[in-house]
Design an enzyme around this catalytic site. Sequence first.
Site, PDB file in Angstrom:
ATOM      1  N   GLU B  41      24.958  32.130   9.219  1.00 25.17           N
ATOM      2  CA  GLU B  41      25.890  31.029   9.439  1.00 25.17           C
ATOM      3  C   GLU B  41      26.669  31.290  10.734  1.00 25.17           C
ATOM      4  O   GLU B  41      27.100  32.416  11.001  1.00 25.17           O
ATOM      5  CB  GLU B  41      26.863  30.994   8.253  1.00 25.17           C
ATOM      6  CG  GLU B  41      27.923  29.932   8.340  1.00 25.17           C
ATOM      7  CD  GLU B  41      28.874  29.972   7.124  1.00 25.17           C
ATOM      8  OE1 GLU B  41      28.894  31.006   6.414  1.00 25.17           O
ATOM      9  OE2 GLU B  41      29.585  28.979   6.908  1.00 25.17           O
ATOM     10  N   LYS B 112      27.149  21.617   6.511  1.00 22.80           N
ATOM     11  CA  LYS B 112      27.747  22.227   5.314  1.00 22.80           C
ATOM     12  C   LYS B 112      28.644  21.228   4.590  1.00 22.80           C
ATOM     13  O   LYS B 112      29.424  20.514   5.226  1.00 22.80           O
ATOM     14  CB  LYS B 112      28.562  23.439   5.752  1.00 22.80           C
ATOM     15  CG  LYS B 112      29.070  24.341   4.650  1.00 22.80           C
ATOM     16  CD  LYS B 112      29.716  25.598   5.262  1.00 22.80           C
ATOM     17  CE  LYS B 112      30.091  26.629   4.216  1.00 22.80           C
ATOM     18  NZ  LYS B 112      30.618  27.870   4.856  1.00 22.80           N
ATOM     19  N   TYR B 118      40.202  29.198   1.249  1.00 22.71           N
ATOM     20  CA  TYR B 118      40.962  30.059   0.338  1.00 22.71           C
ATOM     21  C   TYR B 118      40.798  31.472   0.864  1.00 22.71           C
ATOM     22  O   TYR B 118      39.930  31.724   1.706  1.00 22.71           O
ATOM     23  CB  TYR B 118      40.437  29.961  -1.104  1.00 22.71           C
ATOM     24  CG  TYR B 118      38.954  30.181  -1.252  1.00 22.71           C
ATOM     25  CD1 TYR B 118      38.083  29.104  -1.376  1.00 22.71           C
ATOM     26  CD2 TYR B 118      38.403  31.463  -1.226  1.00 22.71           C
ATOM     27  CE1 TYR B 118      36.714  29.298  -1.484  1.00 22.71           C
ATOM     28  CE2 TYR B 118      37.037  31.661  -1.339  1.00 22.71           C
ATOM     29  CZ  TYR B 118      36.197  30.585  -1.463  1.00 22.71           C
ATOM     30  OH  TYR B 118      34.852  30.779  -1.552  1.00 22.71           O
ATOM     31  N   CYS B 148      25.846  28.720   3.317  1.00 20.64           N
ATOM     32  CA  CYS B 148      26.781  29.577   2.557  1.00 20.64           C
ATOM     33  C   CYS B 148      27.344  28.907   1.297  1.00 20.64           C
ATOM     34  O   CYS B 148      26.631  28.726   0.320  1.00 20.64           O
ATOM     35  CB  CYS B 148      27.889  30.061   3.481  1.00 20.64           C
ATOM     36  SG  CYS B 148      28.663  31.597   2.928  1.00 20.64           S
ATOM     37  N   GLY B 294      47.201  60.919  12.924  1.00 18.69           N
ATOM     38  CA  GLY B 294      48.166  61.935  12.524  1.00 18.69           C
ATOM     39  C   GLY B 294      47.726  62.527  11.204  1.00 18.69           C
ATOM     40  O   GLY B 294      47.387  61.797  10.271  1.00 18.69           O
ATOM     41  N   LEU B 295      47.680  63.843  11.129  1.00 21.82           N
ATOM     42  CA  LEU B 295      47.287  64.515   9.884  1.00 21.82           C
ATOM     43  C   LEU B 295      48.523  65.106   9.235  1.00 21.82           C
ATOM     44  O   LEU B 295      49.222  65.906   9.852  1.00 21.82           O
ATOM     45  CB  LEU B 295      46.326  65.663  10.186  1.00 21.82           C
ATOM     46  CG  LEU B 295      44.831  65.453  10.109  1.00 21.82           C
ATOM     47  CD1 LEU B 295      44.142  66.807   9.976  1.00 21.82           C
ATOM     48  CD2 LEU B 295      44.426  64.543   8.962  1.00 21.82           C
ATOM     49  N   GLY B 298      48.106  65.509   3.668  1.00 20.90           N
ATOM     50  CA  GLY B 298      47.928  64.710   2.456  1.00 20.90           C
ATOM     51  C   GLY B 298      46.541  64.100   2.395  1.00 20.90           C
ATOM     52  O   GLY B 298      45.747  64.191   3.337  1.00 20.90           O
ATOM     53  N   THR B 401      46.721  55.240   8.369  1.00 23.23           N
ATOM     54  CA  THR B 401      46.230  55.925   7.163  1.00 23.23           C
ATOM     55  C   THR B 401      46.910  55.456   5.870  1.00 23.23           C
ATOM     56  O   THR B 401      46.685  56.040   4.812  1.00 23.23           O
ATOM     57  CB  THR B 401      46.453  57.451   7.290  1.00 23.23           C
ATOM     58  OG1 THR B 401      47.855  57.708   7.300  1.00 23.23           O
ATOM     59  CG2 THR B 401      45.855  58.006   8.564  1.00 23.23           C
ATOM     60  N   GLU B 406      50.830  52.025  -1.223  1.00 21.55           N
ATOM     61  CA  GLU B 406      51.996  52.117  -0.335  1.00 21.55           C
ATOM     62  C   GLU B 406      52.255  50.790   0.378  1.00 21.55           C
ATOM     63  O   GLU B 406      53.387  50.331   0.492  1.00 21.55           O
ATOM     64  CB  GLU B 406      51.759  53.191   0.737  1.00 21.55           C
ATOM     65  CG  GLU B 406      51.661  54.607   0.210  1.00 21.55           C
ATOM     66  CD  GLU B 406      51.162  55.608   1.256  1.00 21.55           C
ATOM     67  OE1 GLU B 406      51.426  56.805   1.096  1.00 21.55           O
ATOM     68  OE2 GLU B 406      50.487  55.187   2.238  1.00 21.55           O
TER      69      GLU B 406
END
Lengths: 545, 545
Positions: B41, B112, B118, B148, B294-295, B298, B401, B406
């Site tokens: 498509e 189509k 949505y 589709c 950035g590490l 965790g 990350t 969160e």
Amino acid sequence: MKITMAQLNYHIGNFEGNLVSMKRAIDQARNEGADLICFGELATCGYPPRDFLEFRDFIQKSMGVIQELCEYSQDIGIIVGAPSINPEIEGKDLFNSAFFLYNKELIHIANKGLLPTYDIFDEYRYFEPSKIFNAVQFKDKTIAITVCEDIWNIGYENPLYTVCPMDEMMAQKPDFIINLSASPFSYEHSRERIELIRSNVLKYQIPMFYVNHYGSQTDIVFDGGSVVMSANGNVYDEMPYFEECVRTYQLHDVILGQQSREQTKEKIDLIYRALVIGIKDYFNKLGFKKAILGLSGGIDSAITTTLAVDALGAENVMVLLMPSQFSSEGSIQDAKELAINLGIQYEIIPIQDVYKSYEKVLQPYFEGLTPNVTEENIQARIRGMLLMAFSNKFNSILLNTTNKSEMSVGYGTLYGDLSGGLAVLADVYKTEVYQLAHYINRKSIRIPINSITKPPSAELRPGQKDSDSLPDYDILDQVLFQYIEKRKGPDEIIEMGFDSVIVLRALKLVNRSEFKRYQSPPVIRISSKSFGLGRRLPIEAKYLC
Amino acid sequence: MKITMAQLNYHIGNFEGNLVSMKRAIDQARNEGADLICFGELATCGYPPRDFLEFRDFIQKSMGVIQELCEYSQDIGIIVGAPSINPEIEGKDLFNSAFFLYNKELIHIANKGLLPTYDIFDEYRYFEPSKIFNAVQFKDKTIAITVCEDIWNIGYENPLYTVCPMDEMMAQKPDFIINLSASPFSYEHSRERIELIRSNVLKYQIPMFYVNHYGSQTDIVFDGGSVVMSANGNVYDEMPYFEECVRTYQLHDVILGQQSREQTKEKIDLIYRALVIGIKDYFNKLGFKKAILGLSGGIDSAITTTLAVDALGAENVMVLLMPSQFSSEGSIQDAKELAINLGIQYEIIPIQDVYKSYEKVLQPYFEGLTPNVTEENIQARIRGMLLMAFSNKFNSILLNTTNKSEMSVGYGTLYGDLSGGLAVLADVYKTEVYQLAHYINRKSIRIPINSITKPPSAELRPGQKDSDSLPDYDILDQVLFQYIEKRKGPDEIIEMGFDSVIVLRALKLVNRSEFKRYQSPPVIRISSKSFGLGRRLPIEAKYLC
């Protein structure tokens, strides 16, 4: 028959608050002997409720407001916008409806047929378009009730919809049209709206009562300007912009059509008022009082600060002046002068020491590499961080001062000067910012003259000027307007007489900076095409860039 | 008759690149003796082109690709998706079409009819829904071409649309269905898709050739998984996920329906592969090679880094360890261990000195005030700034990350750990992040065990744990899933047996943190409801908060 129109400021999802405002308006209407009162589109829940409409709980709470209003409708007809449930199993679950309540009964529902799905509007995301349009009898009159866009499919060469709800209702010979709207402001819209209403009344030869919202919802501002128009095309009344207004009209007088009362419509005045209410409502509706801003001495931050003062009061606005080694003495003086003119608290926090601490930790990695935009961004981000620290500590909202020209071409630092809870000027081109400055200074000098007359500069490196990296704003703004507002392609813009190098470069900058706009604050919309949900573009595309 | 299906990776607006890929597939189809080749498509311009569709220039460039393909169609039928211009003056300007090209002529256009509007889809924003559906004759066969969503209105109790294009085409007795799709991945979607295709072939009793895109477009991932299904409901072939595939099928064999070949579908495996291609394509399509992260030690940053290595190669991933006085020795060790496991460059940059420089300039203003979230945010923002400095200096993209738990409740710092060009895990709940860790470690330990087993902490104050301020992720994630994915209201969730205090608090946190998500990076979508353009909510609303 007496008809009251209630132009109110709704708060999305604040069902209780919206009900209180509506009941107050109903009380006034009763006192004025009204037979009927009309509220705005989706008045129960506020506009635009967006995906909250997908929550059954949200719809039920809206229905609760309708029930309360129904109980309150003894001897007065109430026409109010709210979502209703589509009883058919096929199609979307909801209609965007006008409920007609009278003597504690629901006497009619009019469902919206034309669902705006463009720019900031997403109505087909939630609603099924109605295909059935019926007028309703009330006392000795027949009323055609329409919802917003339902009256907007006439007068265009290339109409957006294949149906026209009023055409269908005319068979029932309505005496007048009621339109419940939530029609957002842009600086040309109040004029277009009156022309459109005129096209309707002249075509159908009956008067119209057009009720709008006023107030802002983050990015979208409603200006009010509700209209009563007689069948002869005279504006019987246009309600004031940007304020609550509940007024009762004698239908008989409207039919006579001898009165003509319009609001003045001056672009910069309208923009100024839209921005002020945009700030004011954002704070009110979120429950905040205080704003913080960074003042550079330039015109954008000067205007934004002035608007904040006019919206929130001088006592609620605080500014930080954060000079670096590249800040001119003049800039600091201009910033101070503005703060003194406005009577606001200002603090001066030089950023060199913090900058040096970054330089020191980065030195082992950046050693020997030429300074570039990295170092400029660090300065902008230190300022953003200091402002956010004040915002966090003192429970204030950081206002962003970026203008539309900068936001278009990506002339700004993400997480630096692009930070903030609300971008006040990001729909105002730089050339319009200058016009705003003159407007604000029309009675007395509030914006320092020097902030207006000096060449724009980000002052992130020695002697930097905006014109080093961007075309003159006089030209750039015109090119951007053709691309952003008018959706013209490069060839079309060049054919208008603009230099092809400038056009191609400007369009490339716009398309390449989509990633910055994606993470920028919401922008108060004052034009027909603002950044945010009204302009949706892929980040990762390869088109004109 | 031989039919080739081309499952390709399109790039939005890269007309030249898309044409090259399609011509290569056509060459292969010719070599394999195909009569017909089918693309996806809107294949000319890529999906979703969003508001670029409003630019006439963009449509003309797409038409240019159609013309080139038409020239290339000698002796082979080409069915390709592209926007086409609606010849009627009423309604939207465009159709979402399938062009059928053969022997240098346009022999059919299928428009189509069902326009998804949505979640992430906005098709009615641009396209007029077709009301006319015709099958097409090709050689000795009659083909029903669908685009589709056209095949998606069956099998639901509460169908979204009031028409079903295939119902109308059945009058013409088609021999088989072709469906050109751009159907995005979510971890349950490949299963739903096959069920849906099965509902169609069983209802209409003819086979279907269903061609999808693969590859990612910033937030949206296409998994491919194109399907050939026989009329008996057997999956004759399911193409591999997340890779290019051009295959030719003998119609006769498909009609016999004796083959059944499906891909395995394991949730975490699919999510892993979607995230890897999400990263890979984002960099490829933007023309970047290198990532920085950035590490913290965790699990979230460990997983994101591993995914980046798998997408871009260890040589293109660099990490910064930025300990503060609150970072535990264990965290630094875990982060180092990961970097060593993955063989990537890591640098350790303690942030205390920079932090102190902020403390010093802020001290006169913050004196005597209790440390609060302000000071925590400063730490997070220093890390964000250092990462952005590396990103700017070394032309790399910062990967974010944050996980979905969160991101939902706003547990993150705007302009701090919420920075980045792309949010890799922000559609993956914390409980799923753990499952990803076990999946990644299934053959050998790449993620340090300690990163998996220790209690999650942001380490922004002494002894801080996520569980100090949030409910246990086991519970929280279930509540969030009901609210976000299932759009259940508070009463419904509480009725399921969840604690009302937890539910009300979680929903309030979600609604109150809309302002953070507004400014967060684009999120790779792996669920049926991801943050970003698929979930649109007002910032300033007062609902459940």
